[in-house]
Design a protein around this motif. Structure first.
Motif, short mmCIF file in Angstrom:
data_model
loop_
_atom_site.label_atom_id
_atom_site.label_comp_id
_atom_site.label_asym_id
_atom_site.label_seq_id
_atom_site.Cartn_x
_atom_site.Cartn_y
_atom_site.Cartn_z
N TYR A 1 1.04 -1.18 -0.02
CA TYR A 1 -0.58 0.26 0.09
C TYR A 1 1.17 1.28 -0.09
CZ TYR A 1 -3.07 3.61 2.07
OH TYR A 1 -3.99 4.92 1.82
N ALA A 2 0.74 2.05 -0.94
CA ALA A 2 1.17 3.93 -0.85
C ALA A 2 -0.18 4.46 -1.19
CB ALA A 2 2.71 3.08 -1.96
N ASN A 3 0.43 5.96 -1.14
CA ASN A 3 -0.41 6.67 -1.87
C ASN A 3 -1.82 6.27 -2.11
OD1 ASN A 3 1.89 8.34 -2.16
ND2 ASN A 3 2.70 7.01 -3.52
N HIS B 1 -0.05 -12.68 -15.14
CA HIS B 1 1.16 -12.27 -13.81
C HIS B 1 1.31 -11.02 -13.94
CE1 HIS B 1 2.10 -16.67 -15.39
NE2 HIS B 1 1.88 -16.69 -16.02
N ALA B 2 0.64 -10.06 -14.58
CA ALA B 2 0.80 -8.80 -14.44
C ALA B 2 0.47 -8.04 -13.37
CB ALA B 2 0.32 -7.82 -15.28
N GLY B 3 0.77 -7.24 -12.79
CA GLY B 3 0.35 -6.36 -11.18
C GLY B 3 -0.31 -4.98 -11.49
N PHE B 4 -1.28 -4.75 -10.85
CA PHE B 4 -1.63 -3.81 -10.99
C PHE B 4 -1.78 -3.24 -9.67
CE2 PHE B 4 -3.90 -7.29 -10.24
CZ PHE B 4 -4.80 -6.86 -9.02
N ALA B 5 -3.11 -1.43 -10.47
CA ALA B 5 -2.70 -0.54 -8.19
C ALA B 5 -4.34 -0.73 -7.97
CB ALA B 5 -2.20 0.30 -9.11
N PHE B 6 -4.97 -0.84 -7.52
CA PHE B 6 -6.35 -0.48 -7.25
C PHE B 6 -6.73 0.63 -6.90
CE2 PHE B 6 -10.18 -0.47 -4.67
CZ PHE B 6 -11.59 -0.97 -4.79
N ARG B 7 -7.30 1.88 -6.78
CA ARG B 7 -7.28 2.53 -5.94
C ARG B 7 -8.29 2.73 -4.93
NH1 ARG B 7 -4.29 7.63 -5.13
NH2 ARG B 7 -5.68 9.26 -4.41
N ALA B 8 -7.92 2.81 -3.20
CA ALA B 8 -8.49 2.34 -2.40
C ALA B 8 -8.95 3.59 -1.95
CB ALA B 8 -7.35 1.93 -1.50
N VAL B 9 -8.18 4.99 -2.09
CA VAL B 9 -8.74 5.88 -1.12
C VAL B 9 -9.89 7.00 -2.58
CG1 VAL B 9 -8.81 8.19 -0.07
CG2 VAL B 9 -6.89 6.08 0.70
N GLY C 1 -5.54 0.88 9.20
CA GLY C 1 -3.95 1.41 9.28
C GLY C 1 -3.17 0.98 8.51
N LEU C 2 -3.22 0.65 6.77
CA LEU C 2 -2.36 1.35 6.13
C LEU C 2 -2.08 2.68 5.60
CD1 LEU C 2 -3.29 -1.71 4.15
CD2 LEU C 2 -1.38 -1.72 5.33
N ARG C 3 -3.17 3.30 5.62
CA ARG C 3 -3.65 4.41 5.45
C ARG C 3 -2.46 5.93 6.68
NH1 ARG C 3 -9.03 6.42 3.90
NH2 ARG C 3 -9.45 5.53 5.59
N ASP D 1 1.14 7.58 6.44
CA ASP D 1 0.89 9.46 6.73
C ASP D 1 2.37 9.54 8.12
OD1 ASP D 1 -1.36 9.42 4.75
OD2 ASP D 1 -2.29 9.66 6.23
N LYS D 2 2.35 8.45 8.58
CA LYS D 2 3.08 8.95 8.99
C LYS D 2 4.97 8.61 8.62
CE LYS D 2 1.23 9.00 13.58
NZ LYS D 2 1.14 10.24 13.89
N THR D 3 5.45 7.09 8.04
CA THR D 3 6.09 7.54 7.61
C THR D 3 6.61 7.69 5.97
OG1 THR D 3 5.56 4.73 6.48
CG2 THR D 3 6.09 5.03 9.33
N LYS D 4 5.67 7.37 5.06
CA LYS D 4 6.12 8.31 3.79
C LYS D 4 6.52 6.64 2.96
CE LYS D 4 3.80 11.73 4.76
NZ LYS D 4 2.56 12.07 4.47
N THR D 5 6.66 5.13 3.43
CA THR D 5 7.08 3.99 2.63
C THR D 5 5.47 3.45 2.91
OG1 THR D 5 6.96 3.22 5.49
CG2 THR D 5 8.79 4.34 4.04
#
Length: 799
Positions: A215-217, A248-256, A315-317, A321-325
């Motif tokens: 999870y990121a951004n 096989h390909a990766g993808f991103a799911f817009r959660a927020v 929790g992930l969000r 926001d705390k670590t930016k990682t």
């Protein structure tokens, strides 16, 4: 299967139809009892196509394992499925956005509200606020259904708006929400807030299959998929790269999907399962727990009933926001939901053991009873031998009972016909009591033979065998003379009854131990354990499967035994010895023949133990002898009545884990000089306590009580209440055994009653039946038949 699809929504159905039409073996698994997923909520008329392969509805996948194996459960089955390709069409889950009081009753997901409407016919509320995703049809479907269901949509938030706070009424229920935007704030009265903004793909099972995510951004990114895994439909979300056919390909799911929401405030819940606020998470972070796994273990975040499924995005969000990682979600392990032991056990596997005489029993009309792992004759439906009509006038032996057809012996040309081999199983609802009673009277007045092969048998050899048994059992056996046998009682370490039987001394260094049918394996295991623990010089050999046993019981038993031994070519001198001594062991034609004199039935009884291979010959000789003495084969239903008439207990039925020897009047089983045996210390402590109950006899004389017993309302699990307390709130005992005695012509039983009751005073207690009746039961001495035991003595034998 070649293809397993998890999820029966539109995407899963599409995949199932595609692969099924391509000729592949497809299994489609859906947790609901209908197909279509949210399509059923938004388009009620939706009907899935016909060609989908095998469909398992009402079935939830609980685990995915590296061997391409899937486990799933329904209400009635546990499935294990192997797959070449696993396709996850598992959709999304709504996550609770952060705002003050976001845990109030009345705040639910849009999909949950749609399910209430379409599946259960329940309107989620009267005054509804929708905080929905404008790009999905779910919120629009909810608006339509609420309006046409008599409810009101009081507000539908714009994309630029968000919930700032929820407010409770005096009962703690949702009464209003505060809506904020960049320019203004307003409060709207409502009783329901339906949320469809923050979504997360349901990839819990996919991650068990080896899918890696992070999870990121505001995005849940799938970084890799195994070759045998694909993700389709809403679970893919807004893919930044197309999903290849093999997945096989990766993808991103817009959660927020929300605008910036505040996590400040006292009651902004991050995890409603555990009642954890964002302030609690901040405290964890300040204490140094700055990874999702450490924070989880420190704060219990994600450890509630949903196992983080309802809170992981929060929790992930928060952590990003705390670590930016980038942060990885919790480790997900099977089972996804709880699995009951009943389902994990699978189909009931009931191992069946049969005695050496089983084929004879089936051929001669025995109705077989499951007794532990054994099949034993309950009674003989078509008796091979009749009793004189003067003995039992109630029995008609020539009647034909078509409800229980006679099962023939197994045909040799069809050795796999196990159904015929096992015979008629179980007791019928209309137990043939006249036949059972005829069997009882056969032993009381003449003679009968009983298959006792199920009794445990154990040989113990060695110079220390007698001393070893002294340390195990309550009695002394090291002083037992060769050729003698006596009762043996085994206790648990806590001092309660574990098992009983007979122990016979065959030679100075050879003892033969018998046990009850159900405890043979346990006793053997205990003997082995203590022989190794104490390093005793003994050899312990299980004989239960080696030997078969015939019990010959009744006043004519000595004559029958003598005739049987004559047919078995036993010399006259040895026959007299076997008939007249407590225990004998002789060799006949190279086989050991062990004869024990016992008394469980209350009549002169011999148990003849013979090697299994030669046992059927001895049984057939016994059956051939019976007609001359008006005898018959007898089942265990009659044996249970015989033992009850004599007041003998069945361990586990007339005793429990707290029963002491004094409560059973069995203190005689412990010699006063005995200072060591299993359970000795506990027994000593127990005997210092005052008695609170005692096992006594009971009889029924009241017509209503007799009628209740005949109608099975008064049974062996009824409670006693004190006569002066008819409300039923003063329990003073319970019935443990209750049967009709054809010998005595009345109902008798055993029961625990207060120790102050004198059984000779004809006192009554009230027995309370399962349907609330309270009936008088008379307390009596425990031994109903031949209290002096004269019929088992040598004097009676020599009359």
């Amino acid at each position: 299967a070649e293809v397993v699809i998890v999820g029966g929504g539109k995407a899963g159905i599409t995949q199932a139809e595609k692969h099924a039409r391509a000729g592949k073996q497809v299994i489609l698994i859906e947790r609901e009892h209908f197909l279509g997923g949210t399509e059923k909520y938004t388009h009620v008329a939706y009907e899935p196509p016909q060609h989908l392969g095998q469909v398992l509805l009402g079935t939830t996948v609980t685990g995915v394992f590296p061997t391409r194996t899937i486990t799933a459960i329904s209400d009635e089955a546990f499935y294990t499925v192997s797959a070449d390709l696993i396709i996850f069409a598992t959709g999304t889950s709504a996550q609770l956005p952060p705002f003050e009081n976001n845990d109030l009753p009345g705040i639910i997901a849009v999909e949950a509200a749609l399910k209430l409407l379409h599946v259960y016919g329940v309107r989620p509320g009267q005054d509804v606020v929708i905080w929905g995703n404008h790009d999905r049809g779910h919120a629009r479907a909810l608006e339509y259904n609420v309006r046409h269901g008599g409810g009101k949509i009081v507000a539908w938030l714009e994309k630029s708006e968000s919930i700032v706070a929820a407010h409770a009424d005096k009962n703690g229920m949702l009464k209003s929400v505060t809506i904020g935007s960049e320019t203004e704030t307003r409060t709207v009265a409502c009783d329901t807030l339906c949320v469809d903004r923050d979504l997360i793909p349901n990839l819990w099972l996919a991650r068990q299959a080896g899918v890696q995510t992070t999870y990121a951004n505001g995005e849940v990114m799938v970084t890799s998929l195994p070759e045998h895994v694909a993700i389709v439909g809403a679970a893919r979300g807004e893919s930044s790269s197309p999903l290849e056919e093999d997945g096989h390909a990766g993808f991103a799911f817009r959660a927020v999907q929300t605008t910036k929401a505040s996590t400040s405030g006292k009651w902004v819940m991050a995890d409603t399962d555990e009642d954890l606020t964002y302030d609690n998470l901040n405290e964890s972070y300040a204490d140094g727990f700055q990874s999702i796994e450490l924070m989880k273990r420190y704060s219990t975040f994600g450890m509630g009933p949903s196992q983080g499924k309802m809170s992981v995005l929060a929790g992930l969000r928060w952590l990003f926001d705390k670590t930016k990682t980038p942060a990885d979600p919790f480790t997900t392990r099977p089972p996804l939901i709880h699995e009951s032991f009943r389902l994990l056990a699978g189909s009931r596997f009931h191992p069946v053991r049969t005695s050496a005489f089983h084929a004879w029993h089936v051929k001669h009309g025995a109705v077989m009873l499951d007794a532990g792992q054994w099949l034993r004759p309950a009674f003989y439906q078509h008796a091979a031998v009749a009793i004189k009509s003067s003995d039992v006038t109630r029995v008609s032996h020539d009647r034909q009972d078509t409800s229980l057809p006679l099962t023939p012996a197994p045909a040799e040309e069809n050795p796999r016909d196990h159904t015929a081999w096992l015979g008629v199983r179980g007791l019928p609802s209309n137990l043939d009591l006249p036949t059972v009673h005829a069997e009882v009277l056969s032993i009381r007045r003449h003679v009968g033979i009983i298959d006792v092969s199920t009794l445990g048998g154990i040989d113990i050899y060695g110079a220390e065998a007698g001393a070893f048994l002294d340390r195990i059992y309550t009695g002394y056996f090291s002083t037992l003379a060769v050729g003698k046998a006596k009762y043996a009682l085994l206790l648990t370490p806590s001092g309660s009854l574990a098992d009983d039987g007979m122990i016979a001394r065959i030679a100075n260094d050879h003892f033969y131990v018998t046990t009850t049918s159900g405890m043979a394996g346990n006793v053997y295991r205990e003997l082995q354990f203590f022989s190794q623990r104490w390093k005793s010089a003994v050899d312990i050999i299980p004989m239960t499967s080696v030997l078969a046993g015939i019990s010959i019981a009744g006043p004519k038993a000595p004559a029958v035994l003598s005739d049987i031994l004559t047919k078995h070519a036993v010399p006259p001198a040895q026959r007299e010895h076997l008939v007249g001594t407590p225990m004998s062991n002789i060799r006949v034609g190279g086989d050991d023949l062990r004869v024990l004199r016992t008394g469980f039935t209350g009549e002169i009884t011999y148990e003849v133990h013979v090697p299994r291979g030669q046992a059927i010959s001895l049984w057939e000789k016994s059956a051939d002898v019976l007609p001359a003495y008006n005898g018959r084969p007898v089942g265990i239903e009659a044996q249970r009545i015989l033992r009850l008439e004599k007041g003998h207990i069945i361990i586990g039925q007339d005793s429990d884990g707290l029963t002491s020897l004094d409560e059973l009047d069995m203190a005689w089983a412990i010699p006063k000089s005995k200072k060591a045996f299993l359970g000795f210390a506990a027994t000593k402590t127990i005997r210092q306590r005052p008695l609170t109950r005692k096992l006594q006899g009971i009889t029924l004389s009241d017509p209503a009580a007799v009628r209740a017993a005949e109608e099975k309302n008064l049974t062996d699990n009824c409670l006693f209440v004190a006569s002066e307390h008819r409300s039923g709130d003063n329990i003073v005992g319970r019935i443990t055994s209750l049967m009709y005695s054809p010998t005595l012509g009345k109902w008798i039983g055993l029961a625990f009653v207060p120790p102050t009751i004198d059984p000779t005073a004809k006192q009554t207690l009230l027995a309370q039946t399962i349907n609330g009746l309270q009936l008088p039961v008379e307390i009596t001495p425990r031994v109903f038949y031949d209290p002096s035991g004269y019929r088992q003595t040598d004097n009676f034998l020599n009359e």
